[in-house]
Design a protein around this motif. Structure first.
Motif, PDB file in Angstrom:
ATOM      1  N   LEU A   4       0.848  -1.186   0.000  1.00 40.90           N
ATOM      2  CA  LEU A   4       0.000   0.000   0.000  1.00 40.90           C
ATOM      3  C   LEU A   4       0.881   1.232   0.000  1.00 40.90           C
ATOM      4  O   LEU A   4       1.801   1.336   0.818  1.00 40.90           O
ATOM      5  N   ALA A   5       0.603   2.155  -0.899  1.00 41.82           N
ATOM      6  CA  ALA A   5       1.254   3.465  -0.872  1.00 41.82           C
ATOM      7  C   ALA A   5       0.447   4.315   0.106  1.00 41.82           C
ATOM      8  O   ALA A   5      -0.666   4.745  -0.212  1.00 41.82           O
ATOM      9  N   CYS A   6       0.979   4.503   1.300  1.00 39.61           N
ATOM     10  CA  CYS A   6       0.257   5.241   2.346  1.00 39.61           C
ATOM     11  C   CYS A   6       0.062   6.702   1.943  1.00 39.61           C
ATOM     12  O   CYS A   6       0.765   7.221   1.088  1.00 39.61           O
ATOM     13  N   GLY A   7      -0.881   7.342   2.593  1.00 35.23           N
ATOM     14  CA  GLY A   7      -1.208   8.713   2.232  1.00 35.23           C
ATOM     15  C   GLY A   7      -2.051   8.712   0.967  1.00 35.23           C
ATOM     16  O   GLY A   7      -2.601   7.690   0.573  1.00 35.23           O
ATOM     17  N   HIS A   8      -2.175   9.869   0.329  1.00 33.50           N
ATOM     18  CA  HIS A   8      -2.990   9.925  -0.877  1.00 33.50           C
ATOM     19  C   HIS A   8      -2.116  10.049  -2.119  1.00 33.50           C
ATOM     20  O   HIS A   8      -1.004  10.554  -2.070  1.00 33.50           O
ATOM     21  N   THR A   9      -2.652   9.534  -3.214  1.00 41.00           N
ATOM     22  CA  THR A   9      -1.991   9.576  -4.512  1.00 41.00           C
ATOM     23  C   THR A   9      -2.927  10.292  -5.473  1.00 41.00           C
ATOM     24  O   THR A   9      -4.144  10.137  -5.401  1.00 41.00           O
ATOM     25  N   ASP A  10      -2.350  11.039  -6.384  1.00 44.44           N
ATOM     26  CA  ASP A  10      -3.123  11.710  -7.431  1.00 44.44           C
ATOM     27  C   ASP A  10      -3.737  10.637  -8.330  1.00 44.44           C
ATOM     28  O   ASP A  10      -3.026   9.920  -9.031  1.00 44.44           O
ATOM     29  N   MET A  11      -5.045  10.498  -8.291  1.00 44.10           N
ATOM     30  CA  MET A  11      -5.721   9.449  -9.049  1.00 44.10           C
ATOM     31  C   MET A  11      -5.753   9.714 -10.556  1.00 44.10           C
ATOM     32  O   MET A  11      -6.214   8.880 -11.318  1.00 44.10           O
ATOM     33  N   ARG A  12      -5.234  10.850 -10.990  1.00 43.59           N
ATOM     34  CA  ARG A  12      -5.116  11.110 -12.424  1.00 43.59           C
ATOM     35  C   ARG A  12      -3.934  10.373 -13.029  1.00 43.59           C
ATOM     36  O   ARG A  12      -3.838  10.246 -14.242  1.00 43.59           O
ATOM     37  N   LYS A  13      -3.046   9.858 -12.173  1.00 41.90           N
ATOM     38  CA  LYS A  13      -1.872   9.133 -12.664  1.00 41.90           C
ATOM     39  C   LYS A  13      -2.308   7.832 -13.320  1.00 41.90           C
ATOM     40  O   LYS A  13      -3.201   7.144 -12.844  1.00 41.90           O
ATOM     41  N   SER A  14      -1.632   7.520 -14.417  1.00 42.25           N
ATOM     42  CA  SER A  14      -1.914   6.278 -15.134  1.00 42.25           C
ATOM     43  C   SER A  14      -0.840   5.243 -14.790  1.00 42.25           C
ATOM     44  O   SER A  14      -0.096   5.408 -13.826  1.00 42.25           O
ATOM     45  N   ILE A  15      -0.761   4.209 -15.567  1.00 39.59           N
ATOM     46  CA  ILE A  15       0.185   3.120 -15.314  1.00 39.59           C
ATOM     47  C   ILE A  15       1.617   3.634 -15.204  1.00 39.59           C
ATOM     48  O   ILE A  15       2.328   3.302 -14.256  1.00 39.59           O
ATOM     49  N   ASP A  16       2.055   4.444 -16.149  1.00 38.35           N
ATOM     50  CA  ASP A  16       3.442   4.922 -16.135  1.00 38.35           C
ATOM     51  C   ASP A  16       3.735   5.768 -14.904  1.00 38.35           C
ATOM     52  O   ASP A  16       4.792   5.628 -14.283  1.00 38.35           O
ATOM     53  N   GLY A  17       2.822   6.636 -14.520  1.00 39.46           N
ATOM     54  CA  GLY A  17       3.020   7.475 -13.349  1.00 39.46           C
ATOM     55  C   GLY A  17       3.065   6.673 -12.062  1.00 39.46           C
ATOM     56  O   GLY A  17       3.886   6.935 -11.174  1.00 39.46           O
ATOM     57  N   TRP A  44      -7.687   3.948   4.850  1.00 43.40           N
ATOM     58  CA  TRP A  44      -6.346   3.933   4.252  1.00 43.40           C
ATOM     59  C   TRP A  44      -5.324   4.530   5.223  1.00 43.40           C
ATOM     60  O   TRP A  44      -5.584   5.567   5.821  1.00 43.40           O
ATOM     61  N   PRO A  45      -4.149   3.886   5.373  1.00 42.89           N
ATOM     62  CA  PRO A  45      -3.094   4.449   6.243  1.00 42.89           C
ATOM     63  C   PRO A  45      -2.681   5.841   5.768  1.00 42.89           C
ATOM     64  O   PRO A  45      -2.569   6.084   4.572  1.00 42.89           O
ATOM     65  N   LYS A  46      -2.440   6.755   6.712  1.00 43.22           N
ATOM     66  CA  LYS A  46      -2.230   8.160   6.380  1.00 43.22           C
ATOM     67  C   LYS A  46      -0.769   8.581   6.249  1.00 43.22           C
ATOM     68  O   LYS A  46      -0.502   9.670   5.788  1.00 43.22           O
ATOM     69  N   SER A  47       0.179   7.772   6.673  1.00 41.17           N
ATOM     70  CA  SER A  47       1.593   8.177   6.654  1.00 41.17           C
ATOM     71  C   SER A  47       2.043   8.492   5.230  1.00 41.17           C
ATOM     72  O   SER A  47       2.144   7.597   4.402  1.00 41.17           O
ATOM     73  N   PRO A  48       2.313   9.757   4.931  1.00 37.08           N
ATOM     74  CA  PRO A  48       2.718  10.102   3.567  1.00 37.08           C
ATOM     75  C   PRO A  48       4.107   9.571   3.235  1.00 37.08           C
ATOM     76  O   PRO A  48       4.947   9.387   4.110  1.00 37.08           O
ATOM     77  N   ASN A  49       4.334   9.291   1.952  1.00 38.13           N
ATOM     78  CA  ASN A  49       5.636   8.851   1.432  1.00 38.13           C
ATOM     79  C   ASN A  49       6.149   7.585   2.094  1.00 38.13           C
ATOM     80  O   ASN A  49       7.336   7.434   2.335  1.00 38.13           O
ATOM     81  N   GLU A  50       5.251   6.667   2.408  1.00 42.19           N
ATOM     82  CA  GLU A  50       5.627   5.400   3.022  1.00 42.19           C
ATOM     83  C   GLU A  50       4.892   4.294   2.280  1.00 42.19           C
ATOM     84  O   GLU A  50       3.793   4.479   1.775  1.00 42.19           O
ATOM     85  N   VAL A  51       5.508   3.132   2.207  1.00 40.31           N
ATOM     86  CA  VAL A  51       4.857   1.980   1.615  1.00 40.31           C
ATOM     87  C   VAL A  51       4.897   0.854   2.642  1.00 40.31           C
ATOM     88  O   VAL A  51       5.883   0.687   3.352  1.00 40.31           O
TER      89      VAL A  51
END
Length: 118
Positions: free
Chosen positions: A13-26, A79-86
């Motif tokens: 899980l990529a913790c925190g939020h991710t820009d959902m506009r990102k596609s496969i490459d992003g 969803w876990p909130k810790s940003p920049n953590e996996v």
């Protein structure tokens, strides 16, 4: 059948939020650059948006990437909130997450190693 049988070694899980506009490459770039993991492995990488009502799962199935997308009609993911953590989660934790529960259940029975009787 549109999706091959998924047999993942790990679910990350990529913790925190991710820009959902990102596609496969992003998303693959996030896995590789931010988390120093191999997006071409047999692992599943999951991302969640800021509103926590949609997730994306990225995995390499041997001949290309697959991207699964789920948007909830009612409710939010815990969803876990810790940003920049996996973090790596178990199959049970994945089921809890998809059912709207926290991935760390305080009252669940924890897995243990068998003890020698001798």
């Amino acid at each position: 059948m549109l999706v091959k049988n998924i047999t993942a070694k790990h679910v990350f899980l990529a913790c925190g939020h991710t820009d959902m506009r990102k596609s496969i490459d992003g998303l693959a770039a996030i896995v590789q650059q931010n988390f120093k993991l191999d997006p071409f492995s047999k692992d599943v990488f999951m991302f969640c948006g800021r509103r926590k009502d949609r997730i994306k799962a990225l995995f390499w199935d041997g001949d290309g990437f697959s991207l699964l997308y789920k948007r909830l009609d009612n409710g939010k993911f815990c969803w876990p909130k810790s940003p920049n953590e996996v973090i790596s989660i178990s199959e049970q934790q994945l089921r809890w997450l998809m059912e709207g529960l926290e991935i760390c259940q305080p009252k669940s029975i924890k897995m243990s190693q068998p003890k020698s009787i001798i």
